[in-house]
Design a protein around this motif. Sequence first.
Motif, PDB file in Angstrom:
ATOM      1  N   MET A  71      -2.826   1.114 -15.312  1.00 40.38           N
ATOM      2  CA  MET A  71      -2.225  -0.095 -15.896  1.00 40.38           C
ATOM      3  C   MET A  71      -3.264  -0.942 -16.619  1.00 40.38           C
ATOM      4  O   MET A  71      -2.961  -1.581 -17.620  1.00 40.38           O
ATOM      5  CB  MET A  71      -1.512  -0.914 -14.817  1.00 40.38           C
ATOM      6  N   ASP A  72      -4.511  -0.954 -16.124  1.00 40.21           N
ATOM      7  CA  ASP A  72      -5.584  -1.677 -16.818  1.00 40.21           C
ATOM      8  C   ASP A  72      -5.792  -1.083 -18.201  1.00 40.21           C
ATOM      9  O   ASP A  72      -5.913  -1.802 -19.196  1.00 40.21           O
ATOM     10  CB  ASP A  72      -6.899  -1.581 -16.045  1.00 40.21           C
ATOM     11  N   VAL A  73      -5.845   0.224 -18.262  1.00 35.50           N
ATOM     12  CA  VAL A  73      -6.071   0.928 -19.523  1.00 35.50           C
ATOM     13  C   VAL A  73      -4.906   0.691 -20.465  1.00 35.50           C
ATOM     14  O   VAL A  73      -5.087   0.440 -21.652  1.00 35.50           O
ATOM     15  CB  VAL A  73      -6.270   2.437 -19.277  1.00 35.50           C
ATOM     16  N   ASN A  74      -3.685   0.740 -19.940  1.00 39.77           N
ATOM     17  CA  ASN A  74      -2.503   0.547 -20.773  1.00 39.77           C
ATOM     18  C   ASN A  74      -2.465  -0.860 -21.340  1.00 39.77           C
ATOM     19  O   ASN A  74      -2.113  -1.050 -22.495  1.00 39.77           O
ATOM     20  CB  ASN A  74      -1.234   0.855 -19.984  1.00 39.77           C
ATOM     21  N   GLU A  75      -2.846  -1.853 -20.559  1.00 36.78           N
ATOM     22  CA  GLU A  75      -2.876  -3.234 -21.060  1.00 36.78           C
ATOM     23  C   GLU A  75      -3.887  -3.365 -22.186  1.00 36.78           C
ATOM     24  O   GLU A  75      -3.624  -4.025 -23.186  1.00 36.78           O
ATOM     25  CB  GLU A  75      -3.202  -4.204 -19.931  1.00 36.78           C
ATOM     26  N   GLU A  76      -5.050  -2.715 -22.055  1.00 36.68           N
ATOM     27  CA  GLU A  76      -6.050  -2.738 -23.116  1.00 36.68           C
ATOM     28  C   GLU A  76      -5.500  -2.065 -24.367  1.00 36.68           C
ATOM     29  O   GLU A  76      -5.712  -2.533 -25.478  1.00 36.68           O
ATOM     30  CB  GLU A  76      -7.325  -2.037 -22.668  1.00 36.68           C
ATOM     31  N   TYR A  77      -4.777  -0.960 -24.197  1.00 32.33           N
ATOM     32  CA  TYR A  77      -4.181  -0.243 -25.327  1.00 32.33           C
ATOM     33  C   TYR A  77      -3.175  -1.141 -26.049  1.00 32.33           C
ATOM     34  O   TYR A  77      -3.181  -1.237 -27.267  1.00 32.33           O
ATOM     35  CB  TYR A  77      -3.501   1.044 -24.847  1.00 32.33           C
ATOM     36  N   ILE A  78      -2.333  -1.818 -25.286  1.00 29.54           N
ATOM     37  CA  ILE A  78      -1.321  -2.687 -25.886  1.00 29.54           C
ATOM     38  C   ILE A  78      -1.994  -3.824 -26.640  1.00 29.54           C
ATOM     39  O   ILE A  78      -1.613  -4.144 -27.769  1.00 29.54           O
ATOM     40  CB  ILE A  78      -0.354  -3.222 -24.803  1.00 29.54           C
ATOM     41  N   GLU A  79      -3.027  -4.431 -26.048  1.00 32.65           N
ATOM     42  CA  GLU A  79      -3.743  -5.518 -26.712  1.00 32.65           C
ATOM     43  C   GLU A  79      -4.400  -5.017 -27.992  1.00 32.65           C
ATOM     44  O   GLU A  79      -4.342  -5.671 -29.027  1.00 32.65           O
ATOM     45  CB  GLU A  79      -4.792  -6.111 -25.775  1.00 32.65           C
ATOM     46  N   PHE A  80      -5.036  -3.837 -27.955  1.00 37.26           N
ATOM     47  CA  PHE A  80      -5.710  -3.278 -29.125  1.00 37.26           C
ATOM     48  C   PHE A  80      -4.709  -2.972 -30.234  1.00 37.26           C
ATOM     49  O   PHE A  80      -4.926  -3.287 -31.396  1.00 37.26           O
ATOM     50  CB  PHE A  80      -6.482  -2.011 -28.748  1.00 37.26           C
ATOM     51  N   SER A  81      -3.587  -2.348 -29.873  1.00 32.53           N
ATOM     52  CA  SER A  81      -2.613  -1.964 -30.890  1.00 32.53           C
ATOM     53  C   SER A  81      -1.905  -3.174 -31.492  1.00 32.53           C
ATOM     54  O   SER A  81      -1.349  -3.081 -32.588  1.00 32.53           O
ATOM     55  CB  SER A  81      -1.601  -0.965 -30.323  1.00 32.53           C
ATOM     56  N   ALA A  82      -1.932  -4.306 -30.803  1.00 32.04           N
ATOM     57  CA  ALA A  82      -1.313  -5.522 -31.314  1.00 32.04           C
ATOM     58  C   ALA A  82      -2.240  -6.297 -32.258  1.00 32.04           C
ATOM     59  O   ALA A  82      -1.807  -7.212 -32.946  1.00 32.04           O
ATOM     60  CB  ALA A  82      -0.879  -6.421 -30.161  1.00 32.04           C
ATOM     61  N   CYS A  83      -3.524  -5.913 -32.289  1.00 35.50           N
ATOM     62  CA  CYS A  83      -4.495  -6.599 -33.141  1.00 35.50           C
ATOM     63  C   CYS A  83      -4.191  -6.331 -34.615  1.00 35.50           C
ATOM     64  O   CYS A  83      -3.785  -5.221 -34.974  1.00 35.50           O
ATOM     65  CB  CYS A  83      -5.912  -6.126 -32.850  1.00 35.50           C
ATOM     66  N   PRO A  84      -4.418  -7.324 -35.462  1.00 29.98           N
ATOM     67  CA  PRO A  84      -4.236  -7.105 -36.903  1.00 29.98           C
ATOM     68  C   PRO A  84      -5.175  -5.997 -37.380  1.00 29.98           C
ATOM     69  O   PRO A  84      -6.309  -5.893 -36.931  1.00 29.98           O
ATOM     70  CB  PRO A  84      -4.606  -8.441 -37.527  1.00 29.98           C
ATOM     71  N   LYS A  85      -4.697  -5.177 -38.285  1.00 28.00           N
ATOM     72  CA  LYS A  85      -5.477  -4.031 -38.768  1.00 28.00           C
ATOM     73  C   LYS A  85      -6.270  -4.337 -40.027  1.00 28.00           C
ATOM     74  O   LYS A  85      -6.815  -3.455 -40.640  1.00 28.00           O
ATOM     75  CB  LYS A  85      -4.540  -2.837 -39.037  1.00 28.00           C
ATOM     76  N   GLY A  86      -6.326  -5.562 -40.424  1.00 21.44           N
ATOM     77  CA  GLY A  86      -7.079  -5.906 -41.633  1.00 21.44           C
ATOM     78  C   GLY A  86      -6.162  -6.505 -42.688  1.00 21.44           C
ATOM     79  O   GLY A  86      -4.982  -6.734 -42.447  1.00 21.44           O
ATOM     80  N   PRO A  87      -6.724  -6.725 -43.874  1.00 20.92           N
ATOM     81  CA  PRO A  87      -5.938  -7.392 -44.933  1.00 20.92           C
ATOM     82  C   PRO A  87      -4.762  -6.579 -45.412  1.00 20.92           C
ATOM     83  O   PRO A  87      -4.593  -5.472 -45.353  1.00 20.92           O
ATOM     84  CB  PRO A  87      -6.922  -7.617 -46.060  1.00 20.92           C
TER      85      PRO A  87
END
Length: 87
Positions: A71-87
Motif C-alpha cells: 500500500m505504501d508503494v501504491n500510494e507513491e505510484y498514485i501520487e507520482f501519476s497525478a503529478c503534472p507531466k510538463g507544459p
Amino acid sequence: MSVCPSLCPSRHKEVVKLLRETGVRFSSDELKDAGTELCSLASNADIEGLEMWHLAGGDLNIRGYDGKMPMDVNEEYIEFSACPKGP
C-alpha cells in the motif's frame, strides 16, 4: 505443494481457491520474496495480482526489500501519476 500465485500466470481464481481448500500453503522460499513481489504488483497497479495473492492466503502487509508495504508503494505510484507531466 505450492499455492504461489506467480506459478498460476493465467490467474484462475477458481484454481487458487481449490488449492487453498485442499490445504496447499506457501512455502518458506515463496514467502522470502513475497513482499518484493507484492510491492511490484502494487507499483504497477495490478489489483488482480494482489487479489490473487490475497486469495492464496498471502499477507498483503508484508514488507518488501526496502521495508515498504504494497500500500505504501501504491500510494507513491498514485501520487507520482497525478503529478503534472510538463507544459
